[in-house]
Enzyme design. Structure first.
Site, PDB file in Angstrom:
ATOM      1  N   ASP A 245       0.858  -1.187   0.000  1.00 33.36           N
ATOM      2  CA  ASP A 245       0.000   0.000   0.000  1.00 33.36           C
ATOM      3  C   ASP A 245       0.893   1.235   0.000  1.00 33.36           C
ATOM      4  O   ASP A 245       1.512   1.571   1.005  1.00 33.36           O
ATOM      5  CB  ASP A 245      -0.905  -0.023   1.230  1.00 33.36           C
ATOM      6  N   TYR A 331      27.722  25.334 -30.465  1.00 31.64           N
ATOM      7  CA  TYR A 331      28.380  24.227 -31.148  1.00 31.64           C
ATOM      8  C   TYR A 331      27.418  23.049 -31.284  1.00 31.64           C
ATOM      9  O   TYR A 331      26.456  22.907 -30.503  1.00 31.64           O
ATOM     10  CB  TYR A 331      29.642  23.768 -30.409  1.00 31.64           C
ATOM     11  N   GLY A 345      25.004  17.690 -18.808  1.00 37.47           N
ATOM     12  CA  GLY A 345      25.844  17.762 -19.993  1.00 37.47           C
ATOM     13  C   GLY A 345      27.324  17.616 -19.738  1.00 37.47           C
ATOM     14  O   GLY A 345      28.139  17.961 -20.608  1.00 37.47           O
ATOM     15  N   HIS A 349      35.683  13.031 -21.933  1.00 37.53           N
ATOM     16  CA  HIS A 349      35.709  12.618 -23.335  1.00 37.53           C
ATOM     17  C   HIS A 349      36.985  13.082 -24.025  1.00 37.53           C
ATOM     18  O   HIS A 349      37.774  13.883 -23.501  1.00 37.53           O
ATOM     19  CB  HIS A 349      34.481  13.142 -24.081  1.00 37.53           C
ATOM     20  N   CYS A 367      32.815  19.948 -19.436  1.00 30.53           N
ATOM     21  CA  CYS A 367      33.298  18.571 -19.499  1.00 30.53           C
ATOM     22  C   CYS A 367      34.759  18.490 -19.056  1.00 30.53           C
ATOM     23  O   CYS A 367      35.447  19.496 -18.917  1.00 30.53           O
ATOM     24  CB  CYS A 367      33.158  18.029 -20.918  1.00 30.53           C
ATOM     25  N   ASN A 369      38.031  17.534 -20.495  1.00 34.10           N
ATOM     26  CA  ASN A 369      38.665  17.294 -21.791  1.00 34.10           C
ATOM     27  C   ASN A 369      39.967  16.513 -21.623  1.00 34.10           C
ATOM     28  O   ASN A 369      40.800  16.858 -20.788  1.00 34.10           O
ATOM     29  CB  ASN A 369      38.976  18.615 -22.485  1.00 34.10           C
TER      30      ASN A 369
END
Length: 419
Positions: A245, A331, A345, A349, A367, A369
């Site tokens: 429940d 970009y 985001g 990478h 990010c 890099n």
């Protein structure tokens, strides 16, 4: 000695009332003692005749009135509990009070049988499988008393029909993960009774480690340990949600169960001040990489990030966070060797375009890099649940609700249960 007197004889005959024309005299009366004896004989004959008729199968009315013919003993009292608005996970009991059950047949509307077990004393039969929501079941039961008197019962059991049923998705699902991976349960609707939901969820770890649940939103609750999981830990989630429940007329639609294992402790420490990232495997420094974090305009979040996904390539579009085509900094391009560290985001990478700034300047859009070679090494060694700790980036703290931002909260605050 008295002489028998024939009715209708006598000199003067007998009137309609049986008396002589001149009245009744002593010569015409039957003696009182003889009359009483006759009545007694007739009464005795009637009693004797009644007993003989009952033994031979007299009518029920005659037998019922006879003191020598008691009613047959009753069979046991048979009941079904519960019978209405039954939670499908609650066992249904068929009980024989004053006897033992000889058979129970419980079926759903299509005729499929429901399994059950009989108690050692034979007095109670109990379902051994869950039922379905909003169904009516037929119960046919037979029982017998110690004296052999039978009882036959036919009844029904109706399960509750919830206002809504909620399913739940579990993350991660049956895979090896890193030491930072929380266990997340996301419900299909906001949960009203959060305590009931958590009570239905159980996490065990081997070896044991302290952990706690915390509601990230009205529909997502996460479990994490006090510190990172120990490498080699096996974690099992057992969620008894079916029939739970959850409040507001909602009930759990199905149970959930997942088991996953924690691999080696891979932790990357990205320092925005030094523009480098150190890689640790089970606490040992194994590699140092040059990095470029987010620029002052787009600083990388500080704090503990947990990798939630990895892809060989991702199309990154600044429009997803508000920088539209034609605006400065826009970009849209394909980026390789991507590992997501937040839903805002942020990725680790490959960034061949910023190799000249890596190790000296923070120029990304948030990010981490890396050079193509370092990105390939990182992609080969890091995966879901592994950790990237970001410091000195100049950015705000990673929010607890941003995917696996669970480590943003101190342990005491995490244990409080809600954000």
């Amino acid at each position: 000695m008295w002489r028998a007197v024939r009715r209708g004889s006598g000199r003067h005959g007998v009137g309609r009332d049986g008396a002589g024309r001149h009245g009744s005299g002593p010569a015409w009366r039957v003696p009182a003692v003889l009359a009483a004896a006759a009545v007694l004989v007739l009464s005795a004959a009637a009693c004797s005749g009644g007993a003989s008729s009952s033994a031979a199968g007299a009518s029920p009315a005659a037998s019922a009135g006879s003191p020598t013919s008691p009613l047959p003993p009753p069979g046991p009292r048979v009941t079904v509990d519960p019978a209405a608005d039954v939670n499908p996970t609650a066992p249904v009991h068929v009980h024989a009070d004053g006897g033992r059950i000889t058979g129970v047949h419980m079926t759903n509307a299509s005729g499929a049988a429901v399994t059950g077990t009989l108690s050692p004393d034979g007095a109670t039969w109990t379902t051994s499988e869950p039922l379905a929501f909003g169904r009516t079941y037929t119960v046919v039961a037979d029982a017998v008393s110690a004296q052999g008197a039978p009882t036959h019962l036919q009844s029904t059991v109706a399960t509750l029909a919830p206002k809504q049923t909620d399913s739940a998705a579990v993350d991660p699902g049956g895979t090896d993960v890193g030491v930072g991976q929380p266990v997340a349960v996301t419900f299909s609707h906001p949960v009203t009774d959060k305590d009931a939901a958590v009570k239905a969820l159980a996490v065990t770890s081997d070896p044991p480690q302290p952990g706690a649940w915390h509601w990230i939103s009205s529909s997502q609750v996460d479990y994490r340990p006090q510190v990172y999981w120990k490498p080699g830990t096996t974690i099992t989630l057992d969620g008894k949600l079916y029939g739970a429940d959850l409040g507001g007329g909602a009930f759990g639609a199905k149970d959930v169960h997942e088991t996953f294992r924690v691999h080696d402790a891979w932790v990357a420490k990205a320092d925005g001040g030094a523009e480098q990232m150190q890689i640790f495997d089970n606490g040992a420094l194994v590699k140092t990489m040059k990095i470029s974090l987010g620029s002052p305009q787009f600083p990388t979040h500080t704090g503990t990030h947990v990798i939630s996904d990895k892809e060989p390539s991702v199309v990154m579009d600044s429009a997803t966070y508000g920088v539209m085509p034609g605006q400065p900094g826009y970009y849209k391009e394909t980026v390789l060797l991507d590992e997501r560290i937040s839903n805002d985001g942020e990725f680790v990478h490959s960034a061949p375009w910023s190799v000249g700034q890596q190790g000296t300047d923070n120029v990304s859009h948030g990010c981490v890099n890396l050079s193509p070679a370092d990105a390939q090494w990182f992609f080969d060694h890091f995966g879901v649940g592994d950790v990237v700790e970001v410091t000195n980036s100049g950015g705000p703290a990673l929010p607890v609700w941003d995917r696996w931002g669970d480590w943003a909260l101190p342990w005491a605050q995490w244990q409080a249960g809600t954000t």
